[in-house]
Design a protein around this motif. Structure first.
Motif, PDB file in Angstrom:
ATOM      1  N   ILE B 141       0.855  -1.184   0.000  1.00 29.73           N
ATOM      2  CA  ILE B 141       0.000   0.000   0.000  1.00 29.73           C
ATOM      3  C   ILE B 141       0.894   1.239   0.000  1.00 29.73           C
ATOM      4  O   ILE B 141       2.071   1.148   0.312  1.00 29.73           O
ATOM      5  CB  ILE B 141      -0.970   0.047   1.216  1.00 29.73           C
ATOM      6  N   SER B 142       0.298   2.352  -0.310  1.00 29.59           N
ATOM      7  CA  SER B 142       1.056   3.601  -0.360  1.00 29.59           C
ATOM      8  C   SER B 142       1.537   3.980   1.047  1.00 29.59           C
ATOM      9  O   SER B 142       0.795   3.834   2.017  1.00 29.59           O
ATOM     10  CB  SER B 142       0.157   4.678  -0.939  1.00 29.59           C
ATOM     11  N   GLY B 143       2.786   4.436   1.146  1.00 25.80           N
ATOM     12  CA  GLY B 143       3.309   4.914   2.425  1.00 25.80           C
ATOM     13  C   GLY B 143       4.227   3.946   3.138  1.00 25.80           C
ATOM     14  O   GLY B 143       4.823   4.297   4.159  1.00 25.80           O
ATOM     15  N   LEU B 144       4.379   2.721   2.641  1.00 22.92           N
ATOM     16  CA  LEU B 144       5.232   1.733   3.304  1.00 22.92           C
ATOM     17  C   LEU B 144       6.720   2.064   3.108  1.00 22.92           C
ATOM     18  O   LEU B 144       7.101   2.614   2.076  1.00 22.92           O
ATOM     19  CB  LEU B 144       4.956   0.331   2.749  1.00 22.92           C
ATOM     20  N   GLY B 155      13.568   4.866   0.873  1.00 18.25           N
ATOM     21  CA  GLY B 155      12.425   5.592   0.340  1.00 18.25           C
ATOM     22  C   GLY B 155      11.134   5.009   0.842  1.00 18.25           C
ATOM     23  O   GLY B 155      11.115   4.248   1.820  1.00 18.25           O
ATOM     24  N   LYS B 156      10.055   5.372   0.168  1.00 17.01           N
ATOM     25  CA  LYS B 156       8.771   4.783   0.543  1.00 17.01           C
ATOM     26  C   LYS B 156       7.902   4.591  -0.692  1.00 17.01           C
ATOM     27  O   LYS B 156       8.138   5.220  -1.739  1.00 17.01           O
ATOM     28  CB  LYS B 156       8.073   5.630   1.599  1.00 17.01           C
ATOM     29  N   VAL B 157       6.932   3.737  -0.533  1.00 17.68           N
ATOM     30  CA  VAL B 157       6.023   3.456  -1.640  1.00 17.68           C
ATOM     31  C   VAL B 157       5.092   4.651  -1.798  1.00 17.68           C
ATOM     32  O   VAL B 157       4.506   5.121  -0.823  1.00 17.68           O
ATOM     33  CB  VAL B 157       5.200   2.172  -1.364  1.00 17.68           C
ATOM     34  N   THR B 158       4.998   5.155  -3.026  1.00 18.77           N
ATOM     35  CA  THR B 158       4.128   6.322  -3.226  1.00 18.77           C
ATOM     36  C   THR B 158       2.851   5.979  -3.984  1.00 18.77           C
ATOM     37  O   THR B 158       1.799   6.534  -3.714  1.00 18.77           O
ATOM     38  CB  THR B 158       4.860   7.445  -3.989  1.00 18.77           C
ATOM     39  N   VAL B 264      10.309  -4.132   1.058  1.00 19.87           N
ATOM     40  CA  VAL B 264       9.237  -3.261   1.535  1.00 19.87           C
ATOM     41  C   VAL B 264       8.767  -3.823   2.878  1.00 19.87           C
ATOM     42  O   VAL B 264       8.500  -5.023   2.996  1.00 19.87           O
ATOM     43  CB  VAL B 264       8.068  -3.217   0.528  1.00 19.87           C
ATOM     44  N   LEU B 265       8.733  -2.950   3.879  1.00 15.95           N
ATOM     45  CA  LEU B 265       8.355  -3.393   5.230  1.00 15.95           C
ATOM     46  C   LEU B 265       6.880  -3.132   5.476  1.00 15.95           C
ATOM     47  O   LEU B 265       6.412  -2.000   5.386  1.00 15.95           O
ATOM     48  CB  LEU B 265       9.185  -2.655   6.282  1.00 15.95           C
ATOM     49  N   ILE B 266       6.168  -4.213   5.788  1.00 17.24           N
ATOM     50  CA  ILE B 266       4.732  -4.079   6.086  1.00 17.24           C
ATOM     51  C   ILE B 266       4.558  -4.274   7.600  1.00 17.24           C
ATOM     52  O   ILE B 266       4.822  -5.355   8.109  1.00 17.24           O
ATOM     53  CB  ILE B 266       3.893  -5.106   5.300  1.00 17.24           C
TER      54      ILE B 266
END
Lengths: 167, 267
Positions: B141-144, B155-158, B264-266
């Protein structure tokens, strides 16, 4: 042809953009578009713009159709320049068209980023990086154009220069 | 009245383009788009790795070879040691808190999705984005938070599509992170990229004491991003007495231009 253009789009977005900064400015898609326009005509170039635009939009997170519109616009404008301004189909015309196409593509892309709010800070025209990237793009595109034109010249005689001689 | 010429070569292309656009908006084109992007992911990943390898080799050749290799190795060692040090500092702090609190929350209990960078997006020059081969179907999802192999936040997922996602790098001006400095004041602020090269930390209260060399980590105040991920090291502090806030320049501990594999860290 569609497969070839799809390959060009993948190479552009996955390979070329990952290269060192100076080489990452190579705009293979625009070069291929102009090559298609020059060798195969306006109709083929428009279809090429459609295929290239679709593939690049597939991996793009901007609105769907951005590359499709920009490529089509570039082809239309460059075709107009070819018909209205240029009198022959020489190497110089080809290189001039690549120059114009690169400038049109970069300007329209930067303008769309500017108006969509994707670009922050100073207006892109006042930034040195915009002009240096554009210079690199023009330089690479012209070199690639030179190479492609000469390669095409060895394959077909369609664009060999001709001279009118007095008898 | 607008008349479209039947022989105009642009007409069929325009019709197809409008058709594609319409089908995309309605969502009918989505399975085709997903299939195509899924099908070319391995090829695109391979192309990207090759391009990235060339870039790494080119960068290495630009400088004296031995020195560059040594610097590269030392940077990696420093990054690894900084992460280890930061982790131990965090663990120490956590232990102290644990003694005080009865309820323990294990902040490291995260799901990790390993992803491959498959493309760079043709984007505005100051907001370059990378495309990774994982999307909403993998739970993104966005923001991870996105971390490197060394465990540093990069960075982060946008934005997320079904099979691919876009990430912004910490050096990107649009990429904001809630950050904290590992100093005595536990200074907090916001980081965002500066010209795609370094990171700027702003909204730091004037009275807080920051020194170059301090390690900057995520504060955990940002949604979906846990505390303690190393962002970088303070290299410069801008402190004007007439300003409300002070600013700091942070240097990432690794080269963000050569990323090929990320996690990516959830939470």
């Amino acid at each position: 042809m569609v497969l070839l253009l799809s390959g060009v789009a993948i190479v552009q977005s996955a390979f070329i953009f990952a290269l060192p900064s100076a080489f990452s400015q190579i705009n293979l898609a625009v070069i291929v578009l102009i090559f298609t326009l020059f060798f195969f005509g306006f109709r083929s170039a428009l279809y090429a713009a459609l295929v290239l635009g679709f593939w690049l939009d597939l991996y793009s997170f901007y609105f769907f159709g951005l590359h499709l519109i920009i490529f089509s616009l570039t082809v239309i404008l460059v075709n107009w320049i070819l018909n209205a301004w240029l009198t022959n189909r020489s190497l110089y015309s080809f290189l001039l068209l690549i120059l114009m196409a690169t400038v049109v593509y970069d300007l329209t892309l930067a303008l769309s980023f500017y108006f969509s709010g994707a670009s922050l800070g100073t207006f892109f025209l006042w930034r040195g990086s915009f002009w240096s990237n554009l210079s690199y793009q023009v330089m690479w595109s012209e070199l690639a154009g030179l190479l492609m034109f000469n390669l095409a010249g060895t394959v077909t005689r369609r664009f060999q220069p001709f001279f009118l001689e007095k008898k | 009245m607008l008349r479209i010429k039947r022989n105009n070569p642009a007409t069929p292309v325009l019709i197809i383009a409008v058709g594609l656009f319409f089908l995309h908006i309605v969502g009918i084109l989505r399975p085709v788009e997903n299939f195509l992007s899924y099908a070319i992911k391995p090829l695109a990943g391979r192309f990207y790795s090759t391009g990235s390898d060339i870039k790494t080799a080119y960068d290495a050749d630009s400088n004296p070879e031995d020195l560059n290799a040594k610097v590269e190795r030392l940077i990696k060692e420093v990054a690894a040691l900084t992460v280890a040090n930061s982790k131990s500092l965090e663990i120490e702090e956590e232990n102290r808190k644990l003694r005080e609190m009865t309820k323990f929350v294990d902040s490291s209990r995260l799901n990790v999705v390993v992803a491959r960078v498959i493309a760079k997006e043709a984007a505005a020059e100051d907001s370059l984005g990378l495309v990774i081969n994982r999307g909403a179907k993998d739970g993104l999802i966005s923001g991870l938070a996105v971390v490197s192999e060394e465990g540093l936040i990069v960075g982060k997922v946008t934005e997320v599509k079904d099979t691919v996602s876009k990430i912004c790098l910490t050096t990107n001006p649009n990429c904001q992170l809630a950050a904290a400095i590992q100093n005595s004041d536990k200074t907090q602020g916001i980081t965002n990229g500066d010209l795609g090269l370094t990171i700027k930390m702003s909204y730091i209260p004037q009275l807080e004491k920051i020194t170059p060399g301090d390690i900057v980590i995520t504060s955990g105040l940002g949604e979906h991003i846990v505390r303690g991920l190393v962002i970088g090291k303070v290299s410069q502090v801008y402190n004007e007495s007439n300003e409300v806030w002070q600013e700091a320049t942070i240097e990432p501990l690794i080269n963000l231009n050569n990323l090929t594999i990320v996690s990516v860290l959830i939470p």
